[in-house]
Design a protein around this motif. Structure first.
Motif, PDB file in Angstrom:
ATOM      1  N   ASP A  75      21.889 -19.012  -9.860  1.00 37.81           N
ATOM      2  CA  ASP A  75      22.471 -20.045 -10.723  1.00 37.81           C
ATOM      3  C   ASP A  75      22.219 -21.457 -10.200  1.00 37.81           C
ATOM      4  N   LEU A  76      21.703 -21.577  -8.997  1.00 37.50           N
ATOM      5  CA  LEU A  76      21.448 -22.911  -8.449  1.00 37.50           C
ATOM      6  C   LEU A  76      20.289 -23.573  -9.191  1.00 37.50           C
ATOM      7  N   PRO A  77      20.349 -24.892  -9.381  1.00 39.47           N
ATOM      8  CA  PRO A  77      19.231 -25.591 -10.017  1.00 39.47           C
ATOM      9  C   PRO A  77      17.926 -25.349  -9.262  1.00 39.47           C
ATOM     10  N   LYS A  78      16.850 -25.238  -9.999  1.00 38.65           N
ATOM     11  CA  LYS A  78      15.555 -24.941  -9.408  1.00 38.65           C
ATOM     12  C   LYS A  78      14.960 -26.220  -8.800  1.00 38.65           C
ATOM     13  N   ALA A 118      14.563 -23.915  -0.477  1.00 36.08           N
ATOM     14  CA  ALA A 118      14.591 -23.835   0.982  1.00 36.08           C
ATOM     15  C   ALA A 118      15.925 -23.259   1.466  1.00 36.08           C
ATOM     16  N   PHE A 119      17.016 -23.678   0.835  1.00 40.80           N
ATOM     17  CA  PHE A 119      18.346 -23.155   1.186  1.00 40.80           C
ATOM     18  C   PHE A 119      18.399 -21.647   0.973  1.00 40.80           C
ATOM     19  N   ILE A 120      17.925 -21.190  -0.168  1.00 41.13           N
ATOM     20  CA  ILE A 120      17.971 -19.761  -0.489  1.00 41.13           C
ATOM     21  C   ILE A 120      17.186 -18.956   0.545  1.00 41.13           C
ATOM     22  N   GLU A 121      16.043 -19.454   0.921  1.00 40.25           N
ATOM     23  CA  GLU A 121      15.231 -18.741   1.897  1.00 40.25           C
ATOM     24  C   GLU A 121      15.940 -18.632   3.245  1.00 40.25           C
TER      25      GLU A 121
END
Length: 491
Positions: A428-431, A437-440
């Motif tokens: 759901d985070l904006p692309k 980088a945070f997701i990784e």
């Protein structure tokens, strides 16, 4: 005096005679004191009207179990449809008039007894009780400036009638909020428009802030009822903990909880029970209770009874097998520490925001430590800690009251931090490159704690002696939870 006015006068005389024979009890005394405070705050140039809640359709010709409007229940104690309360603070004697529905043998054959005016008077402590068919006559007598027998005569209502002549009178209603110009006006706003079309000399005033201010400070009587409500709910939670086991369904835990309500005189829940196991523990308002529980599951239970119009709010999260896994323990310890910080901040003179800030600080630091959050400041932690940690409780589980008001004796509220690790939250985070980088960087931690949802919630009452935890009897620490669950086999 015309025929209708004479009938009203005779009805009032009969009800007053019965009311004088009725011995007031603690509830009636408390209701009278609540109305006295409302009368004082509304002001002498006001005519206030409060309606009962309408019935709600469940399906076709079947209604939901009736739930009275909280404000009318607060002022009258009457839990019956077709009830109206009129307050006229400026009157010398007849400042309260209650209207109840007429007797109807056929309706009562189908749906049960309706309160007579005399019974409604005894239950509410209001001396003047009429039937709803007289409501229009009474209100018209006031807003036309003519007065009438139901108002106690022109001398009794002179303050309000003079205010009408001077164009300073107020018609106080519980006006429904209108968030946009496209919102259709609710019944109270429609009534106000209708009255403006018929009469003049008054302004419409929203009575909502007055009732919210009063209800935010619980009377000693309300505090006693809220304690009992919380005790019933606490016992219900422990019954649910005993019922939880792998192979059982969530609804079996819900049944164990709600059976305790009924067995102790709490005739309904205060809000739909939330009984979420495994991934369902990460759904804030999960109400299906349909999943079969499995070995290794956490179970999040958010449930409380409505006892005599008062509702606490309690949540516990526990492993159905009796022992937390390390990943579950990691999250639980952060949430517990956050609640402990919130409890320390819940002091007289502080505000709800102080509780929020204290919890947030612990939640943020804990999530950084687990690798679920990278920023030691800011709001990134809200990806997993998604809701506020405190709200007022009372007649409504999310009760009325000013959030920024300093904590004071008589207030009741929750402290309920929570963490919910839903992998879908990352989607759901904006692309953006930053979010990618945070997701990784947090992906491994998310996989480790995936589907772990923990909330710990207790209900608190502020008294002259300090802040009292009304749900303290429900196991809360890691050790107490595991100890209680281990004792299930010995009972």
């Amino acid at each position: 005096m015309n025929t209708r006015a004479r009938r009203i006068s005779i009805a009032i005389t009969c009800v007053l005679a019965v009311a004088r024979l009725t011995t007031a009890g603690p509830l009636q005394d408390d209701l009278k004191a609540r109305r006295a405070r409302a009368l004082e705050r509304l002001g002498p140039d006001t005519l206030a009207i409060f309606w009962s809640a309408p019935p709600r359709v469940y399906s076709n010709d079947v209604n939901y179990e009736y739930r009275q409007d909280s404000n009318l229940l607060y002022l009258t104690g009457i839990d019956q449809e077709d009830t109206i309360l009129v307050l006229m603070p400026g009157n010398k004697t007849r400042r309260e008039i209650l209207f109840v529905r007429e007797a109807d043998a056929r309706r009562e054959h189908w749906n049960g007894h309706s309160l007579t005016p005399a019974e409604a008077s005894a239950q509410s402590g209001i001396a003047t009780v009429l039937t709803v068919k007289e409501f229009d006559t009474v209100v018209a007598a006031a807003l036309s400036g003519q007065g009438g027998p139901a108002l106690g005569g022109p001398d009794d209502a002179r303050t309000f009638l003079d205010a009408m002549e001077q164009g300073k009178a107020k018609l106080a209603l519980l006006l429904e909020p209108q968030r946009t110009l496209n919102d259709a006006p609710g019944p109270a706003r429609q009534f106000a428009t209708h009255m403006r079309d018929r009469f003049f000399g008054f302004q419409v005033k929203d009575a909502t802030p007055v009732l919210a201010e009063l209800r935010q400070i619980k009377t000693p009587y309300e505090q006693a009822v809220l304690r009992k409500s919380a005790l019933i709910s606490s016992d219900a939670h422990k019954a649910g903990m005993r019922a939880a086991a792998a192979g059982k369904f969530e609804y079996e835990v819900e049944a164990a909880i709600e059976e305790v309500y009924l067995r102790n005189g709490a005739m309904s829940w205060g809000y739909p029970s939330i009984v979420g196991s495994g991934p369902n523990a990460t759904i804030l308002h999960y109400e299906k209770s349909s999943r079969q529980m499995h070995t290794g599951d956490l179970l999040l239970v958010d449930a409380a009874a409505n006892y005599e119009g008062q509702t606490a709010d309690i949540t516990r999260t526990y492993p159905i097998d009796g022992r937390f896994t390390q990943a579950q323990r990691d999250i639980y310890e952060i949430v517990f520490a956050a609640q402990e910080a919130g409890i320390k901040a819940a002091r007289v003179g502080n505000r709800a925001q102080d509780i929020q800030n204290a919890c947030d600080e612990v939640l943020r630091a804990g999530l950084v430590k687990l690798g679920l959050v990278l920023e030691p400041t800011g709001t990134q932690f809200k990806i997993w800690a998604t809701h506020g940690v405190s709200h007022w409780i009372g007649m409504d589980v999310h009760d009325v009251g000013a959030r920024n008001k300093p904590i004071a004796p008589g207030m009741a509220f929750t402290i309920e931090p929570g963490i919910y690790v839903r992998e879908a939250a990352l989607n759901d985070l904006p692309k953006t490159p930053e979010n990618a980088a945070f997701i990784e960087k947090v992906r491994a931690a998310v996989q480790k704690y995936k589907d772990v949802g923990v909330r710990i919630e207790d209900s608190f009452l502020v008294t002259d002696k300090g802040v009292e935890n009304l749900s303290a009897s429900v196991p809360r620490t890691l050790a107490d939870v595991e100890r209680f669950l281990a004792s299930r086999g010995t009972r």
